[in-house]
Design an enzyme around this catalytic site. Structure first.
Site, PDB file in Angstrom:
ATOM      1  CE  LYS A 120      -3.952  -2.143   2.366  1.00 25.96           C
ATOM      2  NZ  LYS A 120      -3.367  -3.476   2.567  1.00 25.96           N
ATOM      3  CD  GLU A 204      -5.158   5.738   4.200  1.00 21.97           C
ATOM      4  OE1 GLU A 204      -4.439   5.340   3.273  1.00 21.97           O
ATOM      5  OE2 GLU A 204      -6.297   5.276   4.421  1.00 21.97           O
ATOM      6  CG  HIS A 239     -11.547  -1.764   9.714  1.00 17.17           C
ATOM      7  ND1 HIS A 239     -12.066  -0.491   9.614  1.00 17.17           N
ATOM      8  CD2 HIS A 239     -10.966  -1.837  10.942  1.00 17.17           C
ATOM      9  CE1 HIS A 239     -11.791   0.185  10.712  1.00 17.17           C
ATOM     10  NE2 HIS A 239     -11.131  -0.602  11.534  1.00 17.17           N
ATOM     11  NE  ARG A 296      -6.475  -9.704  -2.658  1.00 17.46           N
ATOM     12  CZ  ARG A 296      -7.660  -9.251  -2.282  1.00 17.46           C
ATOM     13  NH1 ARG A 296      -8.744  -9.572  -2.967  1.00 17.46           N
ATOM     14  NH2 ARG A 296      -7.790  -8.467  -1.232  1.00 17.46           N
TER      15      ARG A 296
END
Length: 514
Positions: A120, A204, A239, A296
């Site tokens: 990421k 983040e 999440h 993917r």
């Protein structure tokens, strides 16, 4: 693999995704090879494949992550390529490299691209270089807890801690205040290490009232990139997505055009080949930010298949064989036909914080009817363990409108019967009937909103079901006093020795229920 027809594929995965990939292979006349850990020896994917090989490992997860062992099996089986499914090694560039060195194809992007996008933090850097907006945060994994904490304080709480590798909500924690940071940091690193073999974590900024919207992209070996209509994935617990739909009720034509263009730009900027997903966070003003790219096939890919009429696994295989997307897909993005929704039925207890609810499935009945699809590897007698994700099945529906797809999904979930472990089926139906979801005005906090409000309809429905159950029990007891019920034949032997139809004897029950 360009120009080479694949005749035998090893599916390096388990459960429903392994079965789903094998079904397309069977349609294409491709032989399949399964691998399985000791606790999966009776798995449906093992039964479905033409060949199956046992894996060795202290735990099932360790076995499915053993690169060298899987390659050794692939060589022994004589396969042309490996399909990784999702999870496990699907986004591991070392796996793709090892296959390439062994002369075995990988149905996915090149390892170089995976290194750029499946991490990421590296993906964020690549997107910034391509002038694509990203959520504010660290551009590299935090070197230690102190560095991460300083970054969080500078951005201001709340923040998100996220694993640099992998996805599916693993290694992710929301931190609301400074006092929570240390425990959340340790938990995120531990989960990331267990799930992906890498404990790297970055920080983040948490966006207020965000929507999680993603775009399916495909790239071929000839530089062509195509995008599909977006998927709305904002219904999440811990999440992890539990209900998805396509298209999004929030995205208008102008936003859809911009998002699909940016998604294609993102994929093209790294020379992406195969199936991938660009995930965005979108705020209330329709500003969108790149969050990550999954290199993917996604768990929720069936809803894209339903609204596009295309088999995405088939496209993956065709792209791996060197075929051109331009010959099959129109320029721009693939416009939707109707609406599709997906619900993930999991072995978990919503009343206990969605804790896993393992057990042996005693009875298993899938829903049916028009426009209903169930992707699963479960069956009566199979066991749901805590060793893997608690997903039992994905129920997918289609309709010519959002209302039709929603109604169909609610009906399908009502028909789904799983006995032997608790499931989230009733909770999923709660979400479908929750006003913000029905109206399409929800965000990623919708599950928390639902849990706080405890809708009246749910308690009323439970009350009504209790009354009906009590009435039926009383009815059974009264009838047993009058005669002997024989469940195998559905008939009754009366005191006079005559046999009469059980259906006739149930007339009063029908009147009660009506």
């Amino acid at each position: 693999m360009a120009g080479v027809r694949l005749r035998k594929i090893l599916v390096a995965n388990r459960g429903e995704i392994a079965v789903r990939v094998m079904r397309t292979c069977r349609d294409l006349g491709i032989e399949t090879v399964a691998i399985y850990a000791a606790d999966d020896r009776l798995g449906m994917h093992v039964r479905y494949a033409a060949q199956a090989y046992a894996l060795q490992g202290e735990t099932g997860c360790q076995a499915y992550l053993d690169i060298q062992q899987i390659i050794d099996i692939a060589k022994r089986a004589g396969v042309d390529a490996v399909h990784p499914g999702y999870g496990f090694l699907s986004e591991n560039p070392d796996f793709a490299d090892a296959l390439k060195r062994a002369g075995i194809g990988f149905i996915g992007p090149d390892a170089r691209v995976m290194r750029a996008m499946s991490s990421k933090t590296k993906a964020r850097q690549a997107m910034q270089e391509a002038n694509i907006p990203v959520v504010p945060g660290l551009q590299q994994p935090a070197r230690n807890e102190q560095e991460a904490f300083v970054c969080a304080e500078q951005m201001g709480f709340p923040v998100m801690l996220k694993a640099s590798m992998g996805g599916g909500g693993k290694g992710m924690r929301k931190v609301n205040e400074a006092q929570e940071f240390s425990s959340a940091w340790q938990a995120a690193r531990s989960e990331a290490k267990a799930s992906f073999g890498d404990d790297a974590v970055y920080v983040e900024k948490f966006l207020d009232q965000p929507r999680h919207i993603e775009v399916q992209v495909f790239g071929d070996q000839h530089g062509c990139v195509r995008a599909f209509t977006e998927r709305e994935c904002s219904v999440q617990r811990r999440h992890q997505k539990i209900i998805e739909e396509s298209p999004s009720p929030f995205v208008d034509a102008a936003l859809r055009e911009r998002m699909t263009q940016v998604a294609c730009q993102a994929a093209a900027s790294v020379g992406y080949v195969g199936a991938g997903t660009i995930e965005f966070l979108v705020d209330a003003k329709r500003n969108f930010y790149f969050m990550e790219m999954n290199t993917r096939l996604q768990v929720e890919h069936p809803i894209t298949e339903m609204v596009s009429g295309l088999d995405l696994v088939k496209l993956q295989i065709e792209v791996a064989q060197g075929q051109r997307l331009a010959d099959q897909l129109p320029a721009g993005f693939i416009h939707p036909r109707g609406w599709s929704m997906e619900a993930r039925v999991c072995a978990e207890d919503p009343d206990s914080g969605f804790l896993p609810s393992p057990g042996v499935i005693r009875e298993f009945r899938q829903p049916g009817g028009p426009f209903v699809r169930t992707d699963t590897a479960a069956y009566a007698g199979s066991e749901i363990t805590t060793a893997y994700d608690p997903l039992i099945a994905k129920v997918i529906t289609w309709g010519n409108s959002r209302k039709a797809a929603l109604s169909c999904l609610d009906r399908a979930l009502a028909e789904f019967i799983v006995k032997g472990c608790k499931t989230n089926t009733m909770f999923l139906r709660q979400v479908l009937r929750f006003a913000p979801f029905c109206q399409g005005v929800y965000d990623t906090s919708v599950v928390q909103q639902l849990q706080k409000q405890k809708p009246d309809w749910f308690s009323v429905q439970h009350h009504e079901m209790g009354l009906i159950g009590a009435a039926l029990l009383n009815f059974e007891r009264e009838k047993r006093l009058q005669g002997q019920v024989t469940p195998a034949t559905g008939t009754r032997q009366h005191s006079d020795g005559s046999w009469k139809s059980w259906q006739a004897g149930c007339a009063s029950q029908g009147e009660m229920l009506n």
